[in-house]
Motif scaffolding. Structure first.
Motif, mmCIF file in Angstrom:
data_model
loop_
_atom_site.group_PDB
_atom_site.id
_atom_site.type_symbol
_atom_site.label_atom_id
_atom_site.label_comp_id
_atom_site.label_asym_id
_atom_site.label_seq_id
_atom_site.Cartn_x
_atom_site.Cartn_y
_atom_site.Cartn_z
ATOM 1 N N LEU A 47 0.805 -1.236 0.145
ATOM 2 C CA LEU A 47 -0.070 -0.120 -0.201
ATOM 3 C C LEU A 47 0.783 1.202 -0.056
ATOM 4 N N SER A 48 0.463 2.127 -0.855
ATOM 5 C CA SER A 48 1.271 3.254 -0.875
ATOM 6 C C SER A 48 0.394 4.379 -0.783
ATOM 7 N N VAL A 49 0.673 5.602 -0.240
ATOM 8 C CA VAL A 49 -0.187 6.692 -0.260
ATOM 9 C C VAL A 49 0.648 8.116 -0.414
ATOM 10 N N ALA A 50 0.298 8.642 -1.282
ATOM 11 C CA ALA A 50 0.963 9.921 -1.583
ATOM 12 C C ALA A 50 0.370 11.024 -0.944
ATOM 13 N N ALA A 51 1.073 12.341 -0.979
ATOM 14 C CA ALA A 51 0.607 13.544 -0.295
ATOM 15 C C ALA A 51 -0.615 13.933 -1.197
ATOM 16 N N GLY A 52 -1.624 14.413 -0.482
ATOM 17 C CA GLY A 52 -2.619 14.779 -1.256
ATOM 18 C C GLY A 52 -3.615 13.520 -1.864
ATOM 19 N N GLU A 53 -3.391 12.739 -1.297
ATOM 20 C CA GLU A 53 -4.153 11.383 -2.030
ATOM 21 C C GLU A 53 -5.187 10.764 -1.034
ATOM 22 N N ALA A 54 -6.189 10.487 -1.103
ATOM 23 C CA ALA A 54 -7.116 9.878 -0.461
ATOM 24 C C ALA A 54 -7.195 8.400 -0.861
ATOM 25 N N VAL A 55 -7.143 7.344 0.013
ATOM 26 C CA VAL A 55 -7.183 6.013 -0.640
ATOM 27 C C VAL A 55 -8.161 5.211 0.556
ATOM 28 N N ALA A 56 -8.860 4.463 -0.155
ATOM 29 C CA ALA A 56 -9.874 3.547 0.771
ATOM 30 C C ALA A 56 -9.473 2.383 0.633
ATOM 31 N N ILE A 57 -9.441 1.697 1.777
ATOM 32 C CA ILE A 57 -9.297 0.440 1.815
ATOM 33 C C ILE A 57 -10.449 -0.435 2.115
ATOM 34 N N ILE A 58 -10.948 -1.497 1.301
ATOM 35 C CA ILE A 58 -12.327 -2.291 1.247
ATOM 36 C C ILE A 58 -12.010 -3.422 1.535
ATOM 37 N N GLY A 59 -13.041 -4.255 1.761
ATOM 38 C CA GLY A 59 -12.832 -5.776 1.494
ATOM 39 C C GLY A 59 -13.989 -6.245 2.699
ATOM 40 N N GLU A 60 -14.071 -7.568 2.531
ATOM 41 C CA GLU A 60 -14.970 -8.177 3.345
ATOM 42 C C GLU A 60 -14.554 -8.336 4.745
ATOM 43 N N ASN A 61 -15.404 -8.695 5.654
ATOM 44 C CA ASN A 61 -14.880 -9.048 7.308
ATOM 45 C C ASN A 61 -13.810 -10.070 7.316
ATOM 46 N N GLY A 62 -12.770 -9.713 7.975
ATOM 47 C CA GLY A 62 -11.826 -10.520 8.000
ATOM 48 C C GLY A 62 -10.805 -10.454 7.075
ATOM 49 N N ALA A 63 -10.903 -9.427 6.128
ATOM 50 C CA ALA A 63 -9.798 -9.488 4.970
ATOM 51 C C ALA A 63 -8.575 -8.784 5.484
ATOM 52 N N GLY A 64 -8.536 -8.381 6.906
ATOM 53 C CA GLY A 64 -7.307 -7.720 7.292
ATOM 54 C C GLY A 64 -7.253 -6.265 7.004
ATOM 55 N N LYS A 65 -8.224 -5.367 6.871
ATOM 56 C CA LYS A 65 -8.440 -4.082 6.655
ATOM 57 C C LYS A 65 -7.690 -3.330 8.050
ATOM 58 N N SER A 66 -8.362 -3.634 9.010
ATOM 59 C CA SER A 66 -7.907 -2.954 10.352
ATOM 60 C C SER A 66 -6.438 -3.247 10.579
ATOM 61 N N THR A 67 -6.090 -4.491 10.329
ATOM 62 C CA THR A 67 -4.790 -5.220 10.831
ATOM 63 C C THR A 67 -3.837 -4.359 9.747
ATOM 64 N N LEU A 68 -4.114 -4.228 8.593
ATOM 65 C CA LEU A 68 -3.187 -3.437 7.669
ATOM 66 C C LEU A 68 -2.905 -2.061 8.217
ATOM 67 N N LEU A 69 -4.150 -1.483 8.652
ATOM 68 C CA LEU A 69 -3.872 -0.061 9.256
ATOM 69 C C LEU A 69 -3.216 -0.023 10.248
ATOM 70 N N ARG A 70 -3.434 -1.005 11.301
ATOM 71 C CA ARG A 70 -2.677 -0.994 12.593
ATOM 72 C C ARG A 70 -1.275 -1.112 12.187
ATOM 73 N N ILE A 71 -0.863 -1.961 11.295
ATOM 74 C CA ILE A 71 0.626 -2.238 10.973
ATOM 75 C C ILE A 71 1.159 -1.051 10.171
ATOM 76 N N CYS A 72 0.487 -0.397 9.468
ATOM 77 C CA CYS A 72 0.882 0.944 8.807
ATOM 78 C C CYS A 72 1.190 2.032 9.968
ATOM 79 N N ALA A 73 0.282 2.009 10.988
ATOM 80 C CA ALA A 73 0.625 2.845 11.948
ATOM 81 C C ALA A 73 1.522 2.365 13.206
ATOM 82 N N GLY A 74 1.957 1.308 12.724
ATOM 83 C CA GLY A 74 3.205 0.862 13.783
ATOM 84 C C GLY A 74 2.626 -0.043 14.953
ATOM 85 N N LEU A 75 1.294 -0.147 15.065
ATOM 86 C CA LEU A 75 0.832 -0.825 16.372
ATOM 87 C C LEU A 75 1.155 -2.175 16.252
ATOM 88 N N ILE A 76 1.131 -2.686 15.101
ATOM 89 C CA ILE A 76 1.184 -4.296 15.067
ATOM 90 C C ILE A 76 2.396 -4.425 14.132
#
Lengths: 226, 215
Positions: free
Chosen positions: A45-74
């Motif tokens: 996943l990459s995000v540029a300055a000034g870009e809005a990216v949506a992460i979608i997917g079914e339940n259990g696809a790891g959306k929140s996990t990916l975000l928490r990894i990106c935040a450094g929490l996991i």
């Protein structure tokens, strides 16, 4: 001046480099197991300055996990995350102290962000007022509605001017007006140069962002990891 | 802010403070034993409050670290706040027990109660750092303090528990029968080790990112 035959390539290289440098977040080859369950398999996943990216997917696809990894929490089991600037993270469940008010939360975050208490409360009030949060009323967060708690949650993520915003279904509990206002703010934040990632399960949100990343549940053999 | 949050839990703090008084009162007919029981039971108050502070702060801590705090800053702040709380509770409790029991060495009683409070804070912070929920944290607290309460300080197994040093001081304050040379160093060493353990766990749990310009 550079001659016409060579002028294009350096400019092209420069543009590419500018785009690379403007990346606020870059996660590459992210894999994560929870026990024997593979949650993310080589996700990037990459995000540029000034870009809005949506992460979608079914339940259990790891959306929140990916975000928490990106935040450094996991910590990912494989892969790397690089961010430019500070991360503003808004979790799905508001991580707040029940017995503190919104102002007290802002004051608590102020020293960490290099802000004075007064400045943090002033900036926080501005952010909260934009989402119709009753800033003049004193309420401990345990007495707030789910939507109001989420507004405090969002204001804390935005406080201090982060470089990239990671928002995990940030409009939980918002009424329709606040939901619409949220997306108007996303447009404004990206116009100001912020990279914004929003985890969502609402397909309608996909039309409101620059790019959509869809996660699927990885199919992996159930094996013991070495 | 942790202090404000804690102060607003008046009822819980009242119960926590009443607990060692109840232990002391219930064992007051056992003579000198009441001081040891009440003094060690004070760990329920201080360590209980520390576990509670650590667990309620956990969901917010990661965001605070993301915002710019260092994990040790958060932990040190809580340690200092809770030690002040511990000193206040132990001072009141020492006065109650000195006047209630009249030990021959009242200053050693105060030192023993103070050592319980001093060790209880890092103990609670360490348990709060590893326990997944409050229930598990409280069960560990009840287990450790409960076992310490049932043991004589002369038993070998008592020496490996965190409040052994304080137990020796409390026992010496009432009957003068045990040596107390290793009591304070043992308590200090335990407190230091527990604080380092809590700091290590908090550091491991802290957000970790390569905060560099993307290349």
């Amino acid at each position: 001046m550079t001659g016409p035959s060579t002028a294009g390539r350096p400019r092209a290289r420069e543009t590419a480099r500018d785009q690379e440098n403007a990346r606020q977040l870059e996660a590459s080859g992210i894999s994560k197991w929870f026990g024997r369950r593979l949650v993310l398999d080589e996700v990037s996943l990459s995000v540029a300055a000034g870009e809005a990216v949506a992460i979608i997917g079914e339940n259990g696809a790891g959306k929140s996990t990916l975000l928490r990894i990106c935040a450094g929490l996991i910590r990912p089991d494989r892969g790397q995350v690089r961010v430019s600037g500070r991360v503003g993270f808004c979790p799905q469940e508001p991580g707040l102290f029940d017995l503190l008010s919104a102002d007290e939360h802002l004051a608590l975050f102020a020293p960490a962000l290099g802000l004075s208490r007064a400045k943090a409360i002033e900036d926080g009030h501005t952010l909260l007022a934009e989402f119709a949060f009753p800033v003049a009323e004193y309420s401990q967060t345990r007495h707030l509605s789910g939507g109001a708690r989420q507004k405090v949650n969002l204001a804390l993520a935005l406080l201090g001017g982060p470089g990239v915003l990671l928002l995990d279904e940030p409009y939980q509990g918002f009424d329709h007006g606040a939901y619409v206002s949220f997306w108007e703010h996303v447009a404004r934040w990206t116009a100001d140069g912020l990279g914004v990632v929003v985890v969502t399960h609402l397909l309608a949100d996909a039309a409101l962002v620059d790019r959509v990343v869809e996660l699927t549940i990885p199919r992996a053999p159930v094996v013991e990891r070495s | 802010m942790t202090g404000r949050e804690l102060a607003r839990r008046g009822f819980a703090l009242g119960l926590l403070t009443a607990l060692p008084l109840a232990f002391y009162g219930a064992s007051s007919n056992t003579g000198s034993n009441a001081v040891i029981t009440g003094g060690i039971a004070m760990a329920f108050s201080i360590a209980g409050a520390s576990i509670f502070v650590a667990l309620t702060a956990r969901p917010v801590d990661q965001r605070l670290v993301l915002a710019g705090y260092r994990p040790y800053e958060l932990l040190l702040g809580r340690l200092l706040l809770l030690e002040v709380f511990g000193v206040a509770v132990s001072a009141v409790f020492s006065v109650v027990m000195v006047f209630g029991t009249g030990p021959p060495h009242p200053w050693l009683l105060a030192a023993g109660v103070g050592l319980v409070a001093f060790t209880s804070v890092p103990f609670g912070l360490a348990v709060g750092a590893v326990a997944p929920h409050e229930l598990e944290g409280v069960l560990v607290l009840i287990g450790v303090v409960g076992v310490q309460l049932t043991l004589q300080s002369t038993q070998a197994i008592a020496r490996i528990l965190p409040f052994w040093g304080a137990q020796r001081l409390l026992q010496h304050s009432v009957d003068g029968t045990v040596s107390i040379g290793a009591a304070v160093p043992s308590g200090l060493a335990y407190a230091t080790a527990l604080f380092i353990a809590a700091a290590y766990i908090m550091h491991r749990r802290a957000p970790s990112l390569t905060l560099s310009r993307v290349r």
